[in-house]
Design a protein around this motif. Structure first.
Motif, PDB file in Angstrom:
ATOM      1  N   ILE A  41      73.213  58.937  26.731  1.00 28.95           N
ATOM      2  CA  ILE A  41      73.377  60.063  27.662  1.00 28.95           C
ATOM      3  C   ILE A  41      74.321  59.663  28.800  1.00 28.95           C
ATOM      4  O   ILE A  41      75.256  60.400  29.142  1.00 28.95           O
ATOM      5  N   ILE A  42      74.094  58.476  29.346  1.00 27.51           N
ATOM      6  CA  ILE A  42      74.905  58.050  30.495  1.00 27.51           C
ATOM      7  C   ILE A  42      76.360  57.810  30.077  1.00 27.51           C
ATOM      8  O   ILE A  42      77.298  58.274  30.741  1.00 27.51           O
ATOM      9  N   VAL A  43      76.536  57.127  28.957  1.00 27.33           N
ATOM     10  CA  VAL A  43      77.905  56.834  28.511  1.00 27.33           C
ATOM     11  C   VAL A  43      78.645  58.141  28.202  1.00 27.33           C
ATOM     12  O   VAL A  43      79.796  58.328  28.620  1.00 27.33           O
ATOM     13  N   GLN A  48      82.711  62.150  29.569  1.00 27.47           N
ATOM     14  CA  GLN A  48      83.064  63.562  29.725  1.00 27.47           C
ATOM     15  C   GLN A  48      83.521  63.905  31.142  1.00 27.47           C
ATOM     16  O   GLN A  48      84.098  64.958  31.372  1.00 27.47           O
ATOM     17  N   ASN A  49      83.200  63.045  32.102  1.00 29.62           N
ATOM     18  CA  ASN A  49      83.519  63.367  33.497  1.00 29.62           C
ATOM     19  C   ASN A  49      84.420  62.323  34.143  1.00 29.62           C
ATOM     20  O   ASN A  49      84.379  62.126  35.361  1.00 29.62           O
ATOM     21  N   GLN A  52      86.650  63.262  37.401  1.00 26.29           N
ATOM     22  CA  GLN A  52      85.890  63.438  38.650  1.00 26.29           C
ATOM     23  C   GLN A  52      85.293  62.114  39.116  1.00 26.29           C
ATOM     24  O   GLN A  52      85.273  61.804  40.304  1.00 26.29           O
ATOM     25  N   LEU A  53      84.805  61.332  38.147  1.00 27.88           N
ATOM     26  CA  LEU A  53      84.153  60.074  38.514  1.00 27.88           C
ATOM     27  C   LEU A  53      85.141  59.082  39.118  1.00 27.88           C
ATOM     28  O   LEU A  53      84.808  58.329  40.033  1.00 27.88           O
ATOM     29  N   LYS A  54      86.365  59.124  38.594  1.00 28.36           N
ATOM     30  CA  LYS A  54      87.389  58.222  39.138  1.00 28.36           C
ATOM     31  C   LYS A  54      87.557  58.465  40.635  1.00 28.36           C
ATOM     32  O   LYS A  54      87.645  57.530  41.426  1.00 28.36           O
TER      33      LYS A  54
ATOM     34  N   LYS B 365      73.981  66.727  29.298  1.00 30.20           N
ATOM     35  CA  LYS B 365      73.693  67.740  30.319  1.00 30.20           C
ATOM     36  C   LYS B 365      72.491  67.339  31.169  1.00 30.20           C
ATOM     37  O   LYS B 365      72.193  67.962  32.180  1.00 30.20           O
ATOM     38  N   SER B 366      71.776  66.306  30.706  1.00 28.49           N
ATOM     39  CA  SER B 366      70.651  65.822  31.508  1.00 28.49           C
ATOM     40  C   SER B 366      71.142  65.330  32.860  1.00 28.49           C
ATOM     41  O   SER B 366      70.397  65.300  33.827  1.00 28.49           O
ATOM     42  N   LEU B 367      72.416  64.916  32.902  1.00 34.48           N
ATOM     43  CA  LEU B 367      72.993  64.410  34.152  1.00 34.48           C
ATOM     44  C   LEU B 367      74.032  65.397  34.682  1.00 34.48           C
ATOM     45  O   LEU B 367      74.643  66.131  33.911  1.00 34.48           O
TER      46      LEU B 367
END
Lengths: 325, 376
Positions: A41-43, A48-49, A52-54, B365-367
């Protein structure tokens, strides 16, 4: 970019990343899942983001002095340490405590020391586990190890001596006892995920590297991919019978792609389907059938769609029902 | 840190305890009449009964106030068994335990002319003693607390059927009492007439034979175990037992005054009271066992055959990751609920499994970015 030496990062950075990963892991949607799924989930979220994360990670509350790639490396490294710490011990215990000598009967390589087999299997598991593609697909195997599924079902199959017993012993012609079959199945569970590594199925085209998800599901392609996966694995696991490795690789395919004399592959394929998204129930509701019986019952209605062997599902349904599993 | 006590929970527990105790008190009260316990013991039980009725009347008043404030009074009375609270509180306080305690505290038990009028009124009021049975209706309140069904539907339906059964029994008993009178009044009247006839007969015999009435009758009357005292017309009183013993075991409910031509008798009716008490005890036990039977047997039946199946269906239809089959008993497979369950097992769940195919447990989507920014 999977791992690098941590020495290049300060203790403060490592601790901050650790706190950050703690923060992510404490999210209810992550916390409720198994470590492997949580990591996934975290990876996935990070991938996917990325844009924005950068930007976000450059803020003062995060890691303004680190490059984006360094933050990512630290986060992935931290996640791997956590997941391997949570998952690998059960596999290591199995490898360290099992008697592999029965494999001598199943291969032509003569007598091989258990110590040697253990070393090779440890190395193989480490290799598989370090590969993110393989690791993310190991959830079912880990669940099966954790909940001692193989022990339960194999014991019951051998006690009942019904259809599945006949398939394993008479049809597959693997003349080993119940305890040996438990080890046999568990090795299959560890080996089967090799198919998620990028392999070279075609010797004529050494640049083409494919994993199981890249091949179209027709008999010819599967046969070719299986051969290359087996060929790739055999040198990595000396002392382990080719038959076992082949059965393990084929346990990733639907039953119509598997030969009649390979029921172990069909059985492992079903069990992995069952335990892929498994969550251990705190209690079974009074009006409901037991979880395994329910799953095998429902899967039986969809056997063709999912590629499960209907007769094996029926046998597992009866076993689960009789034992309230 | 000490946790603050939950006042509402404490009060609920208090009322629940009071319900259990009032049932025990009611049974003991009747048993004390059956076994003819001492007057003191019976008076303690009477006072306890008054206290319970007072507690439940206060509880009803408080609940009415709060429900009315939240505009839920009518629905509470109709659907949450508020009516049970009512009929087992104020009517008992005003018609049974209240008057009983009043006369106990105000009447001079064994002498005084003023008691006669009071006693007449008291006996009219005691005719509604049957209303005490309504206390038993309170056990319905316990039902919701101790039965095992977690389903609200099961609780509601089982409470409804139990209430119906209990209230029907109570209504029939009350109806019989109001239409035909209490058995106690009939039997007391019969006994009174029996002893008037005896005294009058003895008087006639003494007159015909020229004998003194006391000389002829005293031995005969005192050999009758029901005759407690003989009060002759000249004021002479002959007693079967010492005054202290009489005071310890007999109060106004235990005897009747029978006045004949030559004397007045105090005739014991403890045997009649005992018989009536036994009948009441029987009625109480019938009600208690009806409720227990519903709580134990019917609850299990309802839960196994209706609410458990509905519970699983509800979760299966609503929750994405709930995929348990409904247990279908072979002998009830043709019941509508299990025909629906069969459709759910054979069609809905397999379709759901197909629909969920490929969906990872716990998606990314959990995060959200908010979870990232929240990091400090």
């Amino acid at each position: 970019m999977e791992f690098s030496e941590r020495n290049s990062f300060s203790e403060t950075d490592i601790n901050k990343v650790n706190d950050f990963v703690n923060h992510l892991m404490s999210n209810p949607g992550v916390r409720s899942e198994s470590p492997l799924i949580g990591e996934g989930i975290i990876v996935n979220f990070i991938m996917q983001n990325l844009p924005q994360l950068k930007v976000t990670f450059k803020n003062s509350q995060f890691f303004p002095h680190l490059e984006w790639s360094q933050v990512l490396e630290l986060v992935l490294d931290n996640l791997y340490e956590r997941v391997s710490g949570a998952v690998l011990p059960v596999i290591n215990r199995f490898i360290d405590n099992s008697d592999f000598s029965f494999l001598d009967k199943l291969s032509d390589s003569g007598t091989v020391a258990d110590k040697f087999r253990r070393e090779k299997l440890h190395e193989f598991v480490q290799m598989i586990f370090r590969n993110r593609g393989c690791r993310f697909n190991m959830n079912s195997s880990i669940n099966i190890f954790n909940y001692e599924v193989i022990e339960k079902y194999t014991g019951e199959i051998f006690r009942r001596r019904e259809f599945l017993y006949n398939e394993l012993v008479m049809v597959q012609k693997t003349g080993i006892d119940s305890v040996e079959y438990i080890t046999f199945f568990k090795i299959m569970l560890l080996v089967k995920n090799v198919v998620f590594m990028k392999l070279q199925p075609d010797s004529d085209n050494p640049d083409a590297r494919l994993c199981i998800n890249d091949i179209s599901r027709n008999r010819k392609n599967i046969q070719s991919f299986t051969d290359s996966a087996v060929k790739f694995t055999i040198p990595l696991l000396p002392g382990f019978p080719e038959k076992l490795i082949r059965l393990a690789v084929k346990s990733n395919f639907a039953s119509d792609m598997i030969e009649d004399d390979e029921p172990s592959s069909k059985l492992i394929f079903i069990l992995c389907g069952r335990f892929q998204n498994y969550k251990h129930p705190a209690k079974i509701d009074r009006g409901a059938e037991s979880p395994d019986k329910s799953w095998f019952g429902i899967a039986g209605k969809n056997a063709e769609h999912f590629g499960y062997d209907r007769r094996i599902l029926d046998a597992l349904y009866l076993i689960a029902g009789d034992n309230n599993w | 840190m000490m946790k603050k006590p939950d006042i509402k929970k404490i009060l609920e527990t208090f009322i629940l305890t009071a319900i259990v105790l009032v049932i025990i008190q009611t049974l003991l009260d009747e048993y004390s009449r059956y076994a003819h316990w001492s007057v003191r013991s019976r008076n303690i039980l009477l006072a306890a009964g008054f206290c319970f009725d007072l507690i439940f009347s206060v509880e009803f008043t408080v609940r009415s106030y709060y429900n009315n404030r939240e505009k839920k009074f009518i629905s509470w009375i109709k659907y949450e068994r508020g009516w049970v609270d009512f009929i087992s509180s104020f009517p008992l306080l005003f018609l049974d335990s209240g008057p009983s305690l009043f006369f106990l505290l105000t009447a001079d038990a064994h002498s005084g002319a003023g008691i006669v009028g009071a006693m007449n009124l008291f006996k009219v009021v005691k005719a509604v003693r049957i209303t005490r049975i309504l206390r038993l209706v309170r056990i319905l309140k316990i039902f919701g607390k101790i039965q095992s069904a977690e389903s609200k539907m099961a609780q509601h339906h089982i409470a409804t059927i139990t209430t119906t059964a209990v209230f029907t029994v109570v209504s029939v008993l009350l109806l019989f009492t109001f239409v035909f009178g209490t058995p106690a009044s009939h039997l007391s009247k019969d006994r009174s007439e029996e002893y008037i006839n005896l005294v009058d007969s003895l008087k006639r015999i003494s007159d015909m034979n020229g004998l003194g009435f006391r000389e002829l009758s005293e031995v005969i009357l005192l050999s009758d175990k029901n005759v407690l005292k003989v009060i002759y017309q000249n004021g002479t009183v002959v007693e079967r037992m010492a005054g202290s013993e009489f005071a310890e075991y007999y109060d106004e409910e235990d005897y009747i005054y029978v006045t004949g031509k030559a004397c007045t008798l105090l005739v014991s009716i403890t045997d009649i009271n005992s018989e009536i008490a036994l009948q009441y005890l029987q009625s109480f036990m019938i009600i208690i066992f009806i409720v227990l039977a519903f709580m134990i047997f019917y609850t299990r039946h309802f839960v196994q055959n209706i609410s458990d199946a509905v519970y699983v269906l509800n979760l299966g239809f609503r929750k994405k990751d709930y995929n348990l089959l409904v247990k279908i008993p072979e002998d009830k497979a043709d019941h509508e609920i299990f025909r629906l369950a069969k459709f759910y097992n054979d069609a809905y769940l397999p379709a759901k499994m197909k629909r969920n195919e490929g969906s990872e447990p716990g998606s990314s989507k959990s995060l959200s970015m908010k979870d990232i920014i929240d990091f400090k």
